[in-house]
Write a protein that holds these residues in place. Structure first.
Motif, PDB file in Angstrom:
ATOM      1  N   ALA A 280      -1.541  43.358 -21.376  1.00  0.00           N
ATOM      2  CA  ALA A 280      -0.308  43.710 -22.077  1.00  0.00           C
ATOM      3  C   ALA A 280      -0.255  43.096 -23.469  1.00  0.00           C
ATOM      4  N   TYR A 313       2.714  48.398 -13.477  1.00  0.00           N
ATOM      5  CA  TYR A 313       2.883  49.077 -14.769  1.00  0.00           C
ATOM      6  C   TYR A 313       4.181  48.647 -15.457  1.00  0.00           C
ATOM      7  N   ASN A 314       5.237  48.525 -14.693  1.00  0.00           N
ATOM      8  CA  ASN A 314       6.508  48.098 -15.277  1.00  0.00           C
ATOM      9  C   ASN A 314       6.458  46.663 -15.784  1.00  0.00           C
ATOM     10  N   LEU A 317       4.588  46.725 -19.087  1.00  0.00           N
ATOM     11  CA  LEU A 317       5.449  47.143 -20.190  1.00  0.00           C
ATOM     12  C   LEU A 317       6.466  46.081 -20.559  1.00  0.00           C
ATOM     13  N   SER A 318       7.019  45.417 -19.549  1.00  0.00           N
ATOM     14  CA  SER A 318       8.068  44.433 -19.825  1.00  0.00           C
ATOM     15  C   SER A 318       7.507  43.211 -20.555  1.00  0.00           C
ATOM     16  N   GLN A 320       5.133  43.263 -22.716  1.00  0.00           N
ATOM     17  CA  GLN A 320       4.986  43.691 -24.108  1.00  0.00           C
ATOM     18  C   GLN A 320       6.324  43.626 -24.842  1.00  0.00           C
TER      19      GLN A 320
END
Length: 322
Positions: A280, A313-314, A317-318, A320
């Motif tokens: 990430a 995946y979440n 993203l979080s 980042q």
């Protein structure tokens, strides 16, 4: 003339066939209803909970995939969470009435996720006051909530249907709130953003019982969704500081060893973060990071296939966005 008669007979046959099919479907659904039992388990002198199934929500399980609980006081019954469909809430209300003659006076919503709130309308009908954290208003007014309910009316039919509504709280809580019913304190505190922006946990000191909502999962892979995993880890620290004797999670069996059972949720969240953070932060592809991670500790657990990749995946993203 004969052709017309045959057409009429054929049409009648279709209608009769459709009627028979619908009758069979209704009978089959009724049979399913009888098989989905909502049976309270007593965990403290005045505290009970019902345990949802470690499954994805479906029509066959009536969306009974989450827990709910209640505490009987001299001034009435306080319920925590309303289950995932109106029919389940009706069953819970019926079971509460088998335990006590006390009126159900309050429902505390741990967070506004579908499997915890679609039963709220049944408690509203009987006059219970609903309490929730203020961020829940954002969910109720969102397109996400509307679309989720539309999809649920299909996925969980006939148990969630056109009569199922999203119910707002009567009392919106900011950070903390002490609800006193029949001389019993219910210490309600916001611990989000964590699993959800509006997470609440409910501690009952006289029972030494904590209702943790979806901050704690037992016996299945947690649902991370769009959670704030860093905030979630901090919330678990708050639970430990309370040092309850019993924790009732949002999913899975109740815990008589909270420190040990909280450790599972914490270790899973930490592993997600540790596994996804390098990719990430370096903006490396998610798929490569996921495929190179050893998931063997978790892959045999219920809902691993349904939830783990999405969770990772979440979190990717979080991190980042932090």
């Amino acid at each position: 003339m004969k052709v017309c008669i045959r057409r009429i007979q054929r049409s009648l046959g279709i209608l009769i066939g459709s009627f028979v099919f619908c009758s069979l479907t209704i009978a089959q659904n009724a049979a399913v209803a009888d098989e989905v039992l909502v049976k309270p388990i007593q965990v403290a002198p005045h505290t009970y909970f019902v345990q949802g199934r470690p499954e994805m929500g479906s029509s066959s399980n009536q969306n009974f995939i989450s827990n709910a609980g209640f505490v009987v006081t001299p001034g009435g019954v306080v319920v925590v969470d309303a289950l995932g469909s109106p029919v389940l809430a009706k069953k819970l209300i019926a079971e509460i009435r088998k335990v006590t003659n006390q009126k159900i006076v309050a429902v505390i919503v741990s967070h506004y996720h579908a499997d915890h709130i679609y039963g709220l309308q049944e408690f509203k009908k009987i006059g219970a006051t609903i309490y929730a954290q203020g961020e829940g208003r954002n969910y109720l007014s969102s397109e996400t909530a509307k679309q989720r309910l539309i999809a649920s009316r299909v996925d969980f039919a006939p148990w969630v249907n056109a009569s199922t509504r999203l119910i707002s709280a009567d009392v919106w809580i900011d950070k903390t709130f002490n609800l006193k019913v029949g001389g019993v304190d219910f210490l309600i505190s916001r611990v989000g953003p964590a699993h959800a922006p509006e997470d609440l946990m409910v501690y009952v000191p006289s029972e030494k019982v904590l209702f943790a909502g979806d901050l704690v999962f037992r016996g299945r892979i947690p649902f991370v969704g769009n959670a704030d995993s860093k905030g979630w880890l901090l919330a678990l620290d708050e639970i430990e500081r309370l040092n309850p004797n019993i924790v009732i999670p949002g999913h899975g069996a109740y815990s008589t060893k909270p420190l040990e059972d909280i450790a599972f949720t914490r270790s899973y969240l930490k592993y997600l973060r540790e596994s996804m953070a390098p990719a990430a932060l370096n903006l490396d592809p998610f798929e490569a990071a996921y495929q190179s991670t050893d998931w063997s500790e978790y892959e045999g657990m219920p809902l691993f296939r349904a939830a783990n990749r999405m969770n990772a995946y979440n979190v990717y993203l979080s991190i980042q966005a932090e």
